[in-house]
Design an enzyme around this catalytic site. Sequence first.
Site, short mmCIF file in Angstrom:
data_model
loop_
_atom_site.label_atom_id
_atom_site.label_comp_id
_atom_site.label_asym_id
_atom_site.label_seq_id
_atom_site.Cartn_x
_atom_site.Cartn_y
_atom_site.Cartn_z
N PHE A 167 0.64 -1.28 -0.10
CA PHE A 167 -0.05 -0.02 0.19
C PHE A 167 0.92 1.24 0.10
O PHE A 167 1.96 1.43 0.72
CB PHE A 167 -0.94 0.11 1.39
CG PHE A 167 -1.70 -0.99 1.57
CD1 PHE A 167 -3.07 -0.99 1.20
CD2 PHE A 167 -1.47 -2.19 2.19
CE1 PHE A 167 -3.97 -2.18 1.24
CE2 PHE A 167 -1.97 -3.33 2.53
CZ PHE A 167 -3.53 -3.22 2.00
N ASP A 168 0.54 2.22 -0.85
CA ASP A 168 1.02 3.52 -0.49
C ASP A 168 0.38 4.19 0.65
O ASP A 168 -0.78 3.68 1.24
CB ASP A 168 0.58 4.30 -1.80
CG ASP A 168 1.09 5.93 -1.62
OD1 ASP A 168 2.18 6.13 -0.94
OD2 ASP A 168 0.37 6.83 -2.23
N GLY A 169 0.88 5.16 1.19
CA GLY A 169 0.00 5.67 2.56
C GLY A 169 -0.63 6.83 2.53
O GLY A 169 -1.94 6.55 2.34
N PHE A 279 -1.39 -0.66 -4.29
CA PHE A 279 -2.28 -0.03 -4.47
C PHE A 279 -1.60 1.62 -4.17
O PHE A 279 -0.84 1.99 -3.31
CB PHE A 279 -3.47 0.03 -3.38
CG PHE A 279 -4.17 -1.32 -3.62
CD1 PHE A 279 -4.80 -1.27 -4.48
CD2 PHE A 279 -3.97 -2.23 -2.62
CE1 PHE A 279 -5.76 -2.70 -4.85
CE2 PHE A 279 -4.45 -3.29 -2.75
CZ PHE A 279 -5.41 -3.72 -3.90
#
Length: 305
Positions: A167-169, A279
Amino acid sequence: MSVGSKDIEAVRLVVAISSRALFDLSESHRVFETQGVDAYREYQVAHESDILSPGVAFPLVKKLMSLNATLEQRGRVEVILLSRNSSDTGLRVLTSAHHHGLDITRAAFTGGASPYRYVSAFGAHLFLSADPMDVRLALDAGCAAATVLPASAPSAEGHEGQVRIAFDGDAVLFSDEAERLFRREGLDVFNASEFASAHEPLASGPFKGFLVAVHRLQALFPQDASPLRTALVTSRGAPSHERVIRTLRDWGIRIDEALFLGGMRKADFLRAFDADIFFDDQEAHCEAASLHVATGHVPHGVANG
């Protein structure tokens, strides 16, 4: 976040997916775009005995559904087919799913209408689609959703079936509040603000609920033997890392790996992590990542207008 014995039966992970994300429907989709819906229906009915080849999200779905065998419990992880096909044209999709060993029992065929409204009705934690408009509608309705990019990367086959999700943040797990400040005021102001707010948790982003569901499923396994592994892959670096770590701690969520890249290119690290899917909200990051791993674009936040 631990899962008590009385809550174990309630732990489920539900993923909704479109037919074009699950299977390679490029040929029939070309018929639809060039010849229209009637020709498309005739094509699909004529070829309904022809098994479809796996699409870009197929390896992820296969691995997720295999967790039911690991848990020795059917339905703990469920995949639901949400499709703009009619029931006539969708028959080929379900036939192909069962041929490939996917135990999909629930589906919605909407005959051309967007299926996004059924994401929450089915209780799905995530919606994957090849249609950007359906994804935006699902996000607007409060559901985690991503547009699966066309296949550019080989399937992740390593790690003995372990599912690896990255995941991106900002604008994905967290809100885009910090990203907005960065774009408006620059890196120095962003870092100073994040350092000053290190003990103030970030607001939730659209994928927090999905991460919570994944984490609860992880909690059913020993930490050192989990078939699920997660990673945060963010452009943040020190000193803005601390607020992220404290936010996840406040949420009671364990991230297995956290990569604070300080602006370095993400794609190389995603290839090293061997993600089954990544993502991110920024199209440039998604396009670069899709050369190495399956990638879902999250059209949310300031980067997406």
